[in-house]
Design a protein around this motif. Structure first.
Motif, PDB file in Angstrom:
ATOM      1  N   VAL A 197       0.828  -1.217   0.000  1.00 19.29           N
ATOM      2  CA  VAL A 197       0.000   0.000   0.000  1.00 19.29           C
ATOM      3  C   VAL A 197       0.858   1.261   0.000  1.00 19.29           C
ATOM      4  N   GLY A 198       2.185   1.094   0.069  1.00 18.41           N
ATOM      5  CA  GLY A 198       3.098   2.215  -0.099  1.00 18.41           C
ATOM      6  C   GLY A 198       3.010   3.281   0.973  1.00 18.41           C
ATOM      7  N   ILE A 199       3.208   2.898   2.238  1.00 25.15           N
ATOM      8  CA  ILE A 199       3.104   3.864   3.334  1.00 25.15           C
ATOM      9  C   ILE A 199       4.474   4.389   3.750  1.00 25.15           C
ATOM     10  N   ASP A 200       4.477   5.525   4.391  1.00 25.68           N
ATOM     11  CA  ASP A 200       5.648   6.022   5.119  1.00 25.68           C
ATOM     12  C   ASP A 200       5.478   5.515   6.549  1.00 25.68           C
ATOM     13  N   LYS A 201       6.129   4.403   6.881  1.00 21.34           N
ATOM     14  CA  LYS A 201       5.826   3.723   8.143  1.00 21.34           C
ATOM     15  C   LYS A 201       6.096   4.564   9.382  1.00 21.34           C
ATOM     16  N   ASN A 202       7.124   5.394   9.340  1.00 23.10           N
ATOM     17  CA  ASN A 202       7.397   6.227  10.515  1.00 23.10           C
ATOM     18  C   ASN A 202       6.294   7.253  10.740  1.00 23.10           C
ATOM     19  N   SER A 203       5.749   7.767   9.650  1.00 24.48           N
ATOM     20  CA  SER A 203       4.645   8.718   9.756  1.00 24.48           C
ATOM     21  C   SER A 203       3.378   8.027  10.235  1.00 24.48           C
ATOM     22  N   VAL A 204       3.087   6.863   9.664  1.00 20.86           N
ATOM     23  CA  VAL A 204       1.854   6.145   9.996  1.00 20.86           C
ATOM     24  C   VAL A 204       1.869   5.650  11.436  1.00 20.86           C
ATOM     25  N   TYR A 205       2.966   4.992  11.844  1.00 24.55           N
ATOM     26  CA  TYR A 205       3.001   4.402  13.179  1.00 24.55           C
ATOM     27  C   TYR A 205       3.239   5.429  14.284  1.00 24.55           C
ATOM     28  N   ALA A 206       3.456   6.679  13.908  1.00 27.17           N
ATOM     29  CA  ALA A 206       3.560   7.751  14.902  1.00 27.17           C
ATOM     30  C   ALA A 206       2.207   8.395  15.183  1.00 27.17           C
ATOM     31  N   ASP A 207       1.205   8.036  14.398  1.00 28.73           N
ATOM     32  CA  ASP A 207      -0.121   8.648  14.502  1.00 28.73           C
ATOM     33  C   ASP A 207      -1.155   7.535  14.640  1.00 28.73           C
ATOM     34  N   SER A 208      -1.816   7.468  15.784  1.00 29.44           N
ATOM     35  CA  SER A 208      -2.747   6.362  16.044  1.00 29.44           C
ATOM     36  C   SER A 208      -3.885   6.307  15.034  1.00 29.44           C
ATOM     37  N   GLN A 209      -4.361   7.455  14.575  1.00 27.76           N
ATOM     38  CA  GLN A 209      -5.460   7.457  13.608  1.00 27.76           C
ATOM     39  C   GLN A 209      -4.981   6.953  12.252  1.00 27.76           C
ATOM     40  N   LYS A 210      -3.784   7.375  11.843  1.00 36.28           N
ATOM     41  CA  LYS A 210      -3.234   6.881  10.579  1.00 36.28           C
ATOM     42  C   LYS A 210      -3.009   5.376  10.645  1.00 36.28           C
ATOM     43  N   GLU A 211      -2.531   4.903  11.791  1.00 32.68           N
ATOM     44  CA  GLU A 211      -2.299   3.465  11.940  1.00 32.68           C
ATOM     45  C   GLU A 211      -3.622   2.702  11.898  1.00 32.68           C
ATOM     46  N   LYS A 212      -4.633   3.248  12.533  1.00 29.06           N
ATOM     47  CA  LYS A 212      -5.957   2.614  12.501  1.00 29.06           C
ATOM     48  C   LYS A 212      -6.487   2.565  11.073  1.00 29.06           C
ATOM     49  N   ASN A 213      -6.273   3.644  10.318  1.00 31.83           N
ATOM     50  CA  ASN A 213      -6.713   3.674   8.924  1.00 31.83           C
ATOM     51  C   ASN A 213      -5.956   2.635   8.094  1.00 31.83           C
ATOM     52  N   LEU A 214      -4.663   2.479   8.392  1.00 29.92           N
ATOM     53  CA  LEU A 214      -3.869   1.470   7.683  1.00 29.92           C
ATOM     54  C   LEU A 214      -4.421   0.077   7.939  1.00 29.92           C
ATOM     55  N   ARG A 215      -4.693  -0.243   9.196  1.00 25.96           N
ATOM     56  CA  ARG A 215      -5.237  -1.560   9.519  1.00 25.96           C
ATOM     57  C   ARG A 215      -6.578  -1.778   8.814  1.00 25.96           C
ATOM     58  N   GLY A 216      -7.394  -0.732   8.770  1.00 28.49           N
ATOM     59  CA  GLY A 216      -8.678  -0.844   8.080  1.00 28.49           C
ATOM     60  C   GLY A 216      -8.497  -1.085   6.594  1.00 28.49           C
ATOM     61  N   SER A 217      -7.516  -0.411   5.984  1.00 26.32           N
ATOM     62  CA  SER A 217      -7.257  -0.582   4.551  1.00 26.32           C
ATOM     63  C   SER A 217      -6.755  -1.990   4.255  1.00 26.32           C
ATOM     64  N   LEU A 218      -5.856  -2.494   5.104  1.00 30.52           N
ATOM     65  CA  LEU A 218      -5.333  -3.841   4.903  1.00 30.52           C
ATOM     66  C   LEU A 218      -6.433  -4.886   5.080  1.00 30.52           C
ATOM     67  N   ARG A 219      -7.251  -4.691   6.111  1.00 27.36           N
ATOM     68  CA  ARG A 219      -8.357  -5.627   6.342  1.00 27.36           C
ATOM     69  C   ARG A 219      -9.318  -5.644   5.154  1.00 27.36           C
ATOM     70  N   ALA A 220      -9.643  -4.460   4.641  1.00 23.76           N
ATOM     71  CA  ALA A 220     -10.559  -4.375   3.500  1.00 23.76           C
ATOM     72  C   ALA A 220      -9.953  -5.039   2.274  1.00 23.76           C
ATOM     73  N   GLU A 221      -8.644  -4.884   2.090  1.00 26.15           N
ATOM     74  CA  GLU A 221      -7.982  -5.503   0.944  1.00 26.15           C
ATOM     75  C   GLU A 221      -7.984  -7.022   1.079  1.00 26.15           C
ATOM     76  N   VAL A 222      -7.729  -7.513   2.292  1.00 25.82           N
ATOM     77  CA  VAL A 222      -7.788  -8.958   2.527  1.00 25.82           C
ATOM     78  C   VAL A 222      -9.188  -9.487   2.253  1.00 25.82           C
ATOM     79  N   GLU A 223     -10.183  -8.785   2.765  1.00 20.94           N
ATOM     80  CA  GLU A 223     -11.568  -9.210   2.572  1.00 20.94           C
ATOM     81  C   GLU A 223     -11.919  -9.257   1.086  1.00 20.94           C
ATOM     82  N   ARG A 224     -11.395  -8.300   0.340  1.00 22.36           N
ATOM     83  CA  ARG A 224     -11.668  -8.257  -1.102  1.00 22.36           C
ATOM     84  C   ARG A 224     -10.958  -9.390  -1.848  1.00 22.36           C
ATOM     85  N   MET A 225      -9.769  -9.759  -1.370  1.00 18.25           N
ATOM     86  CA  MET A 225      -8.954 -10.739  -2.077  1.00 18.25           C
ATOM     87  C   MET A 225      -9.285 -12.188  -1.732  1.00 18.25           C
TER      88      MET A 225
END
Length: 235
Positions: free
Chosen positions: A41-69
């Motif tokens: 998904v091409g994230i900047d991991k330091n930016s994402v994991y420093a922000d709880s909301q961004k990390e939550k959004n990442l988990r949601g995106s990964l879950r949705a992608e898994v569900e789709r696949m």
């Protein structure tokens, strides 16, 4: 068809193991192997994991992608930290709903080894020390006694992956049966089902404990409620 969930510290060898699994199943089966993860998904991991909301959004995106696949034919590998047990529980509910087997591959390393591997990466691929330490501190190790963490394959850094055992787990085990919660509850909150189970257990424990020192008709405090309840007959 099946889902393989990777888990481990940052820089614990998860992506290398995911690639080994992909190569094995491409050679040994005629199934398509799909890897979903932070890198895809091409994230900047330091930016994402420093922000709880961004990390939550990442988990949601990964879950949705898994569900789709996830489907009846392909193998899906989720290559991410997956360090929160509530999130792994939600993935378990997802595969129950999809009626497909799954397993968890836990790449076991010490924080010191992972830190060394992190430092050896190119600068733009490293976790900052602050983010690395925070993720290690928050890590919730899988436990095979939990149904959402089972079957569990704990892999040390020098181990060879047990390919045959993993294949047996995802091809020959029956999918966990769906239940009312997985059929009716949308996967909208990462920790919803885990928290629901925890709250229910807290309420039951409080009620049963209070009955040891009270009599029918006494008011009983329930965790999370503003008003007390009363029972005419004990349960």
């Amino acid at each position: 068809m099946p889902l393989i969930v990777m888990c481990g510290f940052p820089c614990s060898g998860k992506s290398r193991r995911a690639e080994e699994l992909k190569e094995y199943f491409l050679k040994s089966t005629d199934r398509k192997v799909i890897v979903v993860g932070d890198e895809t998904v091409g994230i900047d991991k330091n930016s994402v994991y420093a922000d709880s909301q961004k990390e939550k959004n990442l988990r949601g995106s990964l879950r949705a992608e898994v569900e789709r696949m996830v489907n009846k034919d392909d193998i899906v590998v989720l290559d991410s930290l997956n360090y929160i047990k509530g999130y792994r529980y939600e993935l378990f509910c997802l595969i129950k709903h999809a009626q497909t087997p799954h397993c968890l591959v836990y790449c076991v390393t010490s924080a010191e080894v992972s830190s060394t591997w992190n430092s050896s990466r190119e600068a733009d691929g490293q976790y900052t020390q602050e983010i690395f330490d925070a993720l290690v501190m928050r890590f919730e190790a899988p436990d095979s006694r939990n149904r959402w963490d089972s079957p569990l394959f704990a892999i040390q850094k020098d181990d060879t992956l047990p390919f045959d055992a993993i294949a047996d787990a995802i091809f020959h085990r029956k999918a966990p049966p769906p239940n009312q919660s997985t059929q009716s509850q949308p996967l909208s909150s990462t920790n919803f089902l885990y928290e629901l189970d925890k709250v229910t257990q807290d309420v039951l424990t409080a009620v049963l404990n209070s009955q040891k020192t009270s009599v029918p008709g006494d008011l009983i405090a329930v965790p999370g409620a503003t008003e007390k309840i009363s029972f005419k007959h004990f349960v």
